[in-house]
Write an enzyme that holds these catalytic residues in place. Structure first.
Site, PDB file in Angstrom:
ATOM      1  N   PRO A   9       0.846  -1.260  -0.185  1.00 18.39           N
ATOM      2  CA  PRO A   9      -0.129  -0.183  -0.247  1.00 18.39           C
ATOM      3  C   PRO A   9       0.780   1.368  -0.103  1.00 18.39           C
ATOM      4  CG  PRO A   9      -0.054  -1.149   1.981  1.00 18.39           C
ATOM      5  CD  PRO A   9       0.780  -1.883   1.144  1.00 18.39           C
ATOM      6  N   ASN A  10       0.314   2.015  -0.719  1.00 22.67           N
ATOM      7  CA  ASN A  10       0.873   3.715  -0.896  1.00 22.67           C
ATOM      8  C   ASN A  10       2.257   3.755  -1.660  1.00 22.67           C
ATOM      9  OD1 ASN A  10      -1.090   5.184   1.159  1.00 22.67           O
ATOM     10  ND2 ASN A  10      -0.100   3.925   2.563  1.00 22.67           N
ATOM     11  N   ARG A  17       4.774  10.889  -2.669  1.00 23.04           N
ATOM     12  CA  ARG A  17       4.546  10.617  -1.398  1.00 23.04           C
ATOM     13  C   ARG A  17       5.920  10.930  -0.799  1.00 23.04           C
ATOM     14  NH1 ARG A  17       4.835   4.447   1.082  1.00 23.04           N
ATOM     15  NH2 ARG A  17       4.151   5.028   3.261  1.00 23.04           N
ATOM     16  N   TYR A  22      11.253   8.788   0.731  1.00 22.99           N
ATOM     17  CA  TYR A  22      11.187   7.794  -0.464  1.00 22.99           C
ATOM     18  C   TYR A  22      11.871   8.122  -1.691  1.00 22.99           C
ATOM     19  CZ  TYR A  22       8.099   5.710   3.062  1.00 22.99           C
ATOM     20  OH  TYR A  22       7.321   5.197   4.225  1.00 22.99           O
ATOM     21  N   ASN A  73       7.978  -5.549  -1.042  1.00 22.82           N
ATOM     22  CA  ASN A  73       7.883  -4.729  -0.085  1.00 22.82           C
ATOM     23  C   ASN A  73       6.446  -4.481   0.272  1.00 22.82           C
ATOM     24  OD1 ASN A  73       7.775  -2.201   1.227  1.00 22.82           O
ATOM     25  ND2 ASN A  73       8.908  -0.969  -0.337  1.00 22.82           N
ATOM     26  N   ALA A  76       3.299  -0.861   4.733  1.00 23.43           N
ATOM     27  CA  ALA A  76       2.917  -0.872   6.103  1.00 23.43           C
ATOM     28  C   ALA A  76       2.291  -2.068   6.520  1.00 23.43           C
ATOM     29  CB  ALA A  76       1.803   0.179   6.237  1.00 23.43           C
ATOM     30  N   HIS A  79       4.494  -4.451   9.308  1.00 21.33           N
ATOM     31  CA  HIS A  79       4.431  -4.302  10.433  1.00 21.33           C
ATOM     32  C   HIS A  79       3.120  -4.685  11.180  1.00 21.33           C
ATOM     33  CE1 HIS A  79       7.700  -1.641   9.222  1.00 21.33           C
ATOM     34  NE2 HIS A  79       7.037  -0.767   8.533  1.00 21.33           N
ATOM     35  N   ASP A  86       2.009 -15.389   6.655  1.00 23.68           N
ATOM     36  CA  ASP A  86       1.533 -16.627   6.566  1.00 23.68           C
ATOM     37  C   ASP A  86       1.592 -17.040   4.982  1.00 23.68           C
ATOM     38  OD1 ASP A  86       1.316 -17.128   9.312  1.00 23.68           O
ATOM     39  OD2 ASP A  86      -1.030 -16.865   9.255  1.00 23.68           O
ATOM     40  N   GLU A  97      12.937  -9.700   1.082  1.00 27.82           N
ATOM     41  CA  GLU A  97      12.043  -8.372   1.600  1.00 27.82           C
ATOM     42  C   GLU A  97      12.638  -6.957   1.597  1.00 27.82           C
ATOM     43  OE1 GLU A  97      11.463  -8.535   5.875  1.00 27.82           O
ATOM     44  OE2 GLU A  97      10.687  -6.596   6.104  1.00 27.82           O
ATOM     45  N   HIS A  99      12.792  -2.809   1.765  1.00 25.69           N
ATOM     46  CA  HIS A  99      12.203  -1.308   2.001  1.00 25.69           C
ATOM     47  C   HIS A  99      12.968  -0.303   1.828  1.00 25.69           C
ATOM     48  CE1 HIS A  99       9.502  -3.445   4.794  1.00 25.69           C
ATOM     49  NE2 HIS A  99      10.254  -4.197   4.947  1.00 25.69           N
ATOM     50  N   ILE A 100      12.400   0.711   1.113  1.00 20.24           N
ATOM     51  CA  ILE A 100      13.218   1.853   0.398  1.00 20.24           C
ATOM     52  C   ILE A 100      13.836   2.824   1.733  1.00 20.24           C
ATOM     53  CG2 ILE A 100      12.718   3.936  -0.910  1.00 20.24           C
ATOM     54  CD1 ILE A 100      10.332   2.486  -2.360  1.00 20.24           C
ATOM     55  N   SER A 101      13.332   2.825   2.615  1.00 15.17           N
ATOM     56  CA  SER A 101      13.685   3.891   3.640  1.00 15.17           C
ATOM     57  C   SER A 101      14.394   2.862   4.799  1.00 15.17           C
ATOM     58  CB  SER A 101      12.745   4.451   4.279  1.00 15.17           C
ATOM     59  OG  SER A 101      11.779   3.645   4.874  1.00 15.17           O
ATOM     60  N   ARG A 106      13.695   4.870  11.632  1.00 17.74           N
ATOM     61  CA  ARG A 106      12.594   5.672  11.858  1.00 17.74           C
ATOM     62  C   ARG A 106      11.677   5.249  13.014  1.00 17.74           C
ATOM     63  NH1 ARG A 106       9.640   4.956   6.184  1.00 17.74           N
ATOM     64  NH2 ARG A 106       8.261   6.697   7.282  1.00 17.74           N
ATOM     65  N   ARG A 110       7.966   0.831  13.284  1.00 25.25           N
ATOM     66  CA  ARG A 110       8.319   0.308  11.901  1.00 25.25           C
ATOM     67  C   ARG A 110       9.654  -0.752  12.236  1.00 25.25           C
ATOM     68  NH1 ARG A 110       5.973   3.743   7.987  1.00 25.25           N
ATOM     69  NH2 ARG A 110       5.654   5.659   9.020  1.00 25.25           N
TER      70      ARG A 110
HETATM   71  C1  DQA Z   1       8.269   1.022   3.435  1.00 25.86           C
HETATM   72  C2  DQA Z   1       8.549   1.298   4.977  1.00 25.86           C
HETATM   73  C3  DQA Z   1       7.147   1.265   5.806  1.00 25.86           C
HETATM   74  O1  DQA Z   1       7.549   1.402   7.029  1.00 25.86           O
HETATM   75  C4  DQA Z   1       6.388   2.039   5.078  1.00 25.86           C
HETATM   76  O2  DQA Z   1       5.034   1.777   5.694  1.00 25.86           O
HETATM   77  C5  DQA Z   1       5.950   2.039   3.661  1.00 25.86           C
HETATM   78  C6  DQA Z   1       7.409   1.786   2.923  1.00 25.86           C
HETATM   79  C7  DQA Z   1       9.674   1.514   2.744  1.00 25.86           C
HETATM   80  O3  DQA Z   1       9.883   0.882   1.731  1.00 25.86           O
HETATM   81  O4  DQA Z   1      10.533   2.092   3.184  1.00 25.86           O
HETATM   82  O5  DQA Z   1       5.122   2.125   3.164  1.00 25.86           O
HETATM   83  O6  DQA Z   1       8.048  -0.306   3.113  1.00 25.86           O
END
Ligand code: DQA
Length: 142
Positions: A9-10, A17, A22, A73, A76, A79, A86, A97, A99-101, A106, A110
């Site tokens: 999501p997002n 964003r 990001y 990725n 959210a 977490h 599962d 896995e 994550h960009i950040s 943070r 997270r």
């Molecule tokens: C994220 C980090 C997550 O905490 C956050 O909710 C995201 C992006 C990242 O790619 O850094 O939506 O997965």
């Protein structure tokens, strides 16, 4: 070999964003980077993004049924979602896995990932380059 890059999501809003967190790369740019990197490595990479958890679960089930490697990725849901974890646990091909950040730099909420314990590896904080590195590892054949 085929690889699925799945974004939660997002992440469709990358570029607009929170650019300070990001970056300015859009989801279309990210998808193009993944496909181009795949071409260099001889991988057929398909990139998908969803804001609907059930849709992501369906894609993970598809990857489990076809033994397809996944770069995930979960954003959210990383977490929050035991259901995504599962589904990841059913995968037989490699799971990375991403994550960009740097989630560890943070907010506290997270710092925990439901996914990490069932992933082969985790890449955080390297921006969209993390996806290319994950594909490189998958191509290298663990
Ligand atoms: C994220 C980090 C997550 O905490 C956050 O909710 C995201 C992006 C990242 O790619 O850094 O939506 O997965």
């Amino acid at each position: 070999k085929s690889v699925l890059v799945l974004n939660g999501p997002n992440l469709g809003r990358l570029g607009t964003r929170e650019p300070a967190v990001y970056g300015s790369t859009t989801h279309a740019d990210l998808a193009a980077l993944c496909v181009r990197t795949g071409e260099e490595l001889g991988l057929a990479v398909e990139v998908r993004q969803t804001d609907h958890e059930g849709e992501l679960l369906g894609w993970l089930h598809e990857a489990a049924d076809t033994a397809t490697p996944v770069v995930l990725n979960a954003a959210a849901w990383t977490h929050t979602s035991v259901a995504v974890r599962d589904a990841c646990a059913q995968l037989t091909a490699p799971l990375v896995e991403v994550h960009i950040s740097n989630v560890h730099r943070r907010e506290e909420f997270r710092h925990h990932s439901y996914i990490s314990a069932v992933a082969d590896g985790v890449i955080v904080g390297l921006g969209v380059t993390g996806y290319a590195l994950a594909l490189r590892w998958i191509a290298g054949g663990q």
